[in-house]
Design a protein around this motif. Sequence first.
Motif, PDB file in Angstrom:
ATOM      1  N   ALA A  52      40.611  40.350  42.279  1.00 43.12           N
ATOM      2  CA  ALA A  52      39.557  40.857  43.160  1.00 43.12           C
ATOM      3  C   ALA A  52      39.074  39.777  44.108  1.00 43.12           C
ATOM      4  N   THR A  53      38.490  40.221  45.209  1.00 40.19           N
ATOM      5  CA  THR A  53      37.834  39.329  46.156  1.00 40.19           C
ATOM      6  C   THR A  53      36.385  39.779  46.296  1.00 40.19           C
ATOM      7  N   LEU A  54      35.616  39.001  47.011  1.00 38.67           N
ATOM      8  CA  LEU A  54      34.202  39.276  47.200  1.00 38.67           C
ATOM      9  C   LEU A  54      33.950  39.670  48.642  1.00 38.67           C
ATOM     10  N   GLU A  55      33.213  40.748  48.834  1.00 37.87           N
ATOM     11  CA  GLU A  55      32.771  41.136  50.166  1.00 37.87           C
ATOM     12  C   GLU A  55      31.289  41.483  50.059  1.00 37.87           C
ATOM     13  N   GLY A  56      30.456  40.582  50.541  1.00 40.06           N
ATOM     14  CA  GLY A  56      29.012  40.766  50.421  1.00 40.06           C
ATOM     15  C   GLY A  56      28.604  40.712  48.961  1.00 40.06           C
ATOM     16  N   ASP A  57      27.935  41.758  48.505  1.00 33.82           N
ATOM     17  CA  ASP A  57      27.481  41.854  47.117  1.00 33.82           C
ATOM     18  C   ASP A  57      28.423  42.688  46.263  1.00 33.82           C
ATOM     19  N   GLU A  58      29.637  42.936  46.768  1.00 32.34           N
ATOM     20  CA  GLU A  58      30.575  43.784  46.037  1.00 32.34           C
ATOM     21  C   GLU A  58      31.902  43.084  45.783  1.00 32.34           C
ATOM     22  N   VAL A  59      32.514  43.472  44.676  1.00 28.27           N
ATOM     23  CA  VAL A  59      33.870  43.067  44.352  1.00 28.27           C
ATOM     24  C   VAL A  59      34.795  44.115  44.966  1.00 28.27           C
ATOM     25  N   VAL A  60      35.884  43.669  45.557  1.00 31.14           N
ATOM     26  CA  VAL A  60      36.920  44.569  46.057  1.00 31.14           C
ATOM     27  C   VAL A  60      38.171  44.311  45.228  1.00 31.14           C
ATOM     28  N   PHE A  61      38.669  45.356  44.551  1.00 33.53           N
ATOM     29  CA  PHE A  61      39.868  45.223  43.726  1.00 33.53           C
ATOM     30  C   PHE A  61      41.088  45.236  44.634  1.00 33.53           C
ATOM     31  N   VAL A  62      41.893  44.156  44.583  1.00 32.67           N
ATOM     32  CA  VAL A  62      43.057  44.066  45.466  1.00 32.67           C
ATOM     33  C   VAL A  62      44.383  44.248  44.737  1.00 32.67           C
TER      34      VAL A  62
END
Length: 182
Positions: A52-62
Amino acid sequence: YVRQIADSGRYELTLKVWELGTRVIARLDIVAEATPTLRRLAAHTGETVHLATLEGDEVVFVHRIDSPVPIRAYSAIGGRAPAHALALGKVLLAFQPPGVVDLSRARKAYTEATITQPADLRREFERIRKLGHALNKGEWRETVFGVAAPILDANGRAVAAIGLSGPRERFGPRAMKEGAPL
Protein backbone atom coordinates in the motif's frame (compact mmCIF):
# COMPACT_ATOMS: atom_id res chain seq x y z
CA TYR A 1 31.75 11.19 -13.53
CA VAL A 2 34.71 12.04 -11.33
CA ARG A 3 36.76 15.21 -11.24
CA GLN A 4 39.88 16.28 -9.41
CA ILE A 5 39.55 19.06 -6.88
CA ALA A 6 42.06 21.75 -7.78
CA ASP A 7 45.29 21.83 -5.74
CA SER A 8 44.07 19.15 -3.29
CA GLY A 9 44.87 15.92 -5.09
CA ARG A 10 41.43 14.63 -4.05
CA TYR A 11 38.60 13.55 -6.33
CA GLU A 12 34.85 14.04 -6.11
CA LEU A 13 31.83 12.68 -7.92
CA THR A 14 30.12 14.92 -10.45
CA LEU A 15 26.41 15.46 -11.01
CA LYS A 16 26.54 12.85 -13.78
CA VAL A 17 26.48 10.12 -11.09
CA TRP A 18 23.40 11.74 -9.54
CA GLU A 19 21.75 11.91 -12.99
CA LEU A 20 22.36 8.20 -13.52
CA GLY A 21 20.96 7.38 -10.10
CA THR A 22 17.77 9.35 -10.67
CA ARG A 23 17.22 7.57 -13.98
CA VAL A 24 17.45 4.20 -12.25
CA ILE A 25 15.07 5.29 -9.49
CA ALA A 26 12.60 6.59 -12.06
CA ARG A 27 12.52 3.15 -13.69
CA LEU A 28 11.74 1.30 -10.46
CA ASP A 29 8.19 0.03 -10.26
CA ILE A 30 7.32 -0.56 -6.60
CA VAL A 31 4.81 -3.31 -7.45
CA ALA A 32 7.26 -5.19 -9.67
CA GLU A 33 10.08 -4.77 -7.15
CA ALA A 34 7.96 -5.85 -4.16
CA THR A 35 6.06 -8.78 -5.73
CA PRO A 36 8.73 -11.45 -5.10
CA THR A 37 8.84 -10.45 -1.42
CA LEU A 38 5.04 -10.43 -1.20
CA ARG A 39 4.90 -13.92 -2.69
CA ARG A 40 7.51 -15.26 -0.26
CA LEU A 41 5.64 -13.77 2.70
CA ALA A 42 2.32 -15.21 1.53
CA ALA A 43 3.84 -18.66 0.98
CA HIS A 44 5.62 -18.63 4.34
CA THR A 45 2.69 -17.37 6.43
CA GLY A 46 -0.38 -18.53 4.52
CA GLU A 47 -1.93 -15.10 5.12
CA THR A 48 -2.90 -12.25 2.82
CA VAL A 49 -0.08 -9.83 2.02
CA HIS A 50 -0.76 -6.23 1.00
CA LEU A 51 1.33 -3.51 -0.60
CA ALA A 52 0.00 0.00 0.00
CA THR A 53 0.88 3.65 -0.39
CA LEU A 54 -0.33 6.73 1.44
CA GLU A 55 -2.52 9.43 -0.06
CA GLY A 56 -3.50 12.07 2.47
CA ASP A 57 -5.13 10.33 5.43
CA GLU A 58 -5.86 7.15 3.48
CA VAL A 59 -4.06 3.98 2.52
CA VAL A 60 -4.34 2.99 -1.14
CA PHE A 61 -3.96 -0.74 -1.80
CA VAL A 62 -1.71 -1.20 -4.85
CA HIS A 63 -1.08 -4.96 -4.79
CA ARG A 64 -2.18 -8.05 -2.89
CA ILE A 65 -1.33 -11.73 -2.66
CA ASP A 66 -4.33 -13.57 -1.25
CA SER A 67 -4.20 -16.22 1.42
CA PRO A 68 -5.09 -19.65 0.06
CA VAL A 69 -7.46 -20.12 3.02
CA PRO A 70 -11.12 -19.34 2.25
CA ILE A 71 -11.55 -17.04 5.28
CA ARG A 72 -9.05 -14.23 4.81
CA ALA A 73 -8.49 -10.48 4.92
CA TYR A 74 -9.76 -8.76 1.79
CA SER A 75 -9.00 -5.47 0.07
CA ALA A 76 -9.66 -4.20 -3.42
CA ILE A 77 -6.68 -3.07 -5.48
CA GLY A 78 -7.10 0.70 -5.76
CA GLY A 79 -9.33 0.62 -2.70
CA ARG A 80 -8.82 2.94 0.22
CA ALA A 81 -8.93 2.68 3.99
CA PRO A 82 -8.35 5.08 6.89
CA ALA A 83 -4.60 5.20 7.52
CA HIS A 84 -4.84 5.61 11.30
CA ALA A 85 -6.85 2.38 11.63
CA LEU A 86 -4.58 -0.08 9.76
CA ALA A 87 -1.07 -1.36 10.42
CA LEU A 88 -0.16 -0.37 6.84
CA GLY A 89 -1.41 3.17 7.36
CA LYS A 90 0.07 3.66 10.80
CA VAL A 91 3.51 2.60 9.63
CA LEU A 92 3.24 4.91 6.61
CA LEU A 93 2.17 7.82 8.83
CA ALA A 94 4.85 7.12 11.46
CA PHE A 95 7.66 7.33 8.92
CA GLN A 96 6.67 10.64 7.33
CA PRO A 97 8.85 13.73 7.85
CA PRO A 98 7.97 15.90 10.87
CA GLY A 99 5.02 18.18 10.24
CA VAL A 100 3.53 16.14 7.39
CA VAL A 101 0.98 14.28 9.51
CA ASP A 102 -1.67 16.48 11.12
CA LEU A 103 -1.96 15.39 14.73
CA SER A 104 -4.04 18.35 15.87
CA ARG A 105 -7.43 16.64 15.65
CA ALA A 106 -9.13 13.46 16.76
CA ARG A 107 -9.76 10.76 14.17
CA LYS A 108 -12.86 8.69 13.52
CA ALA A 109 -13.29 5.46 15.50
CA TYR A 110 -14.17 2.39 13.45
CA THR A 111 -14.08 -0.06 16.36
CA GLU A 112 -13.46 0.23 20.07
CA ALA A 113 -9.78 -0.51 19.38
CA THR A 114 -9.23 2.41 16.95
CA ILE A 115 -6.69 4.93 18.19
CA THR A 116 -8.35 8.31 17.72
CA GLN A 117 -6.72 10.87 20.02
CA PRO A 118 -3.71 12.91 18.84
CA ALA A 119 -1.61 12.21 21.95
CA ASP A 120 -2.28 8.48 21.66
CA LEU A 121 -1.40 8.52 17.96
CA ARG A 122 1.85 10.38 18.71
CA ARG A 123 2.83 7.68 21.22
CA GLU A 124 1.83 4.95 18.76
CA PHE A 125 3.95 6.50 15.98
CA GLU A 126 6.95 6.75 18.36
CA ARG A 127 6.54 3.06 19.24
CA ILE A 128 6.28 2.15 15.54
CA ARG A 129 9.44 4.07 14.65
CA LYS A 130 11.29 2.39 17.52
CA LEU A 131 10.14 -1.14 16.61
CA GLY A 132 10.16 -0.68 12.82
CA HIS A 133 6.67 -2.12 12.36
CA ALA A 134 3.03 -1.41 13.20
CA LEU A 135 0.23 -3.61 14.51
CA ASN A 136 -3.51 -3.51 13.93
CA LYS A 137 -5.56 -5.37 16.51
CA GLY A 138 -9.03 -4.96 15.04
CA GLU A 139 -8.84 -1.18 14.65
CA TRP A 140 -10.67 -0.94 11.33
CA ARG A 141 -12.50 -4.24 11.23
CA GLU A 142 -12.88 -5.95 14.60
CA THR A 143 -12.12 -9.40 13.25
CA VAL A 144 -9.02 -8.50 11.18
CA PHE A 145 -5.52 -8.18 12.67
CA GLY A 146 -2.37 -7.14 10.85
CA VAL A 147 1.29 -6.24 11.00
CA ALA A 148 3.14 -3.98 8.55
CA ALA A 149 6.61 -2.59 7.85
CA PRO A 150 7.61 0.43 5.79
CA ILE A 151 9.48 0.61 2.53
CA LEU A 152 11.73 3.62 3.06
CA ASP A 153 13.32 5.94 0.55
CA ALA A 154 16.88 7.23 0.87
CA ASN A 155 15.68 9.93 3.29
CA GLY A 156 13.96 7.50 5.67
CA ARG A 157 10.46 8.46 4.50
CA ALA A 158 7.95 5.66 3.98
CA VAL A 159 6.96 5.51 0.31
CA ALA A 160 5.01 2.27 0.64
CA ALA A 161 4.35 -0.48 3.17
CA ILE A 162 4.06 -4.24 3.16
CA GLY A 163 1.62 -5.86 5.54
CA LEU A 164 0.32 -9.25 6.60
CA SER A 165 -3.29 -9.55 7.70
CA GLY A 166 -5.75 -12.21 8.60
CA PRO A 167 -8.69 -13.15 10.78
CA ARG A 168 -8.21 -12.53 14.50
CA GLU A 169 -8.76 -16.21 15.30
CA ARG A 170 -5.83 -17.27 13.11
CA PHE A 171 -3.66 -14.15 12.97
CA GLY A 172 -3.66 -13.07 16.59
CA PRO A 173 -0.87 -11.58 18.73
CA ARG A 174 1.40 -14.64 18.48
CA ALA A 175 1.17 -14.80 14.66
CA MET A 176 1.71 -11.04 14.42
CA LYS A 177 4.81 -11.31 16.61
CA GLU A 178 6.15 -14.06 14.36
CA GLY A 179 5.23 -12.12 11.22
CA ALA A 180 6.79 -8.78 12.23
CA PRO A 181 10.43 -9.71 11.57
CA LEU A 182 9.51 -11.28 8.24
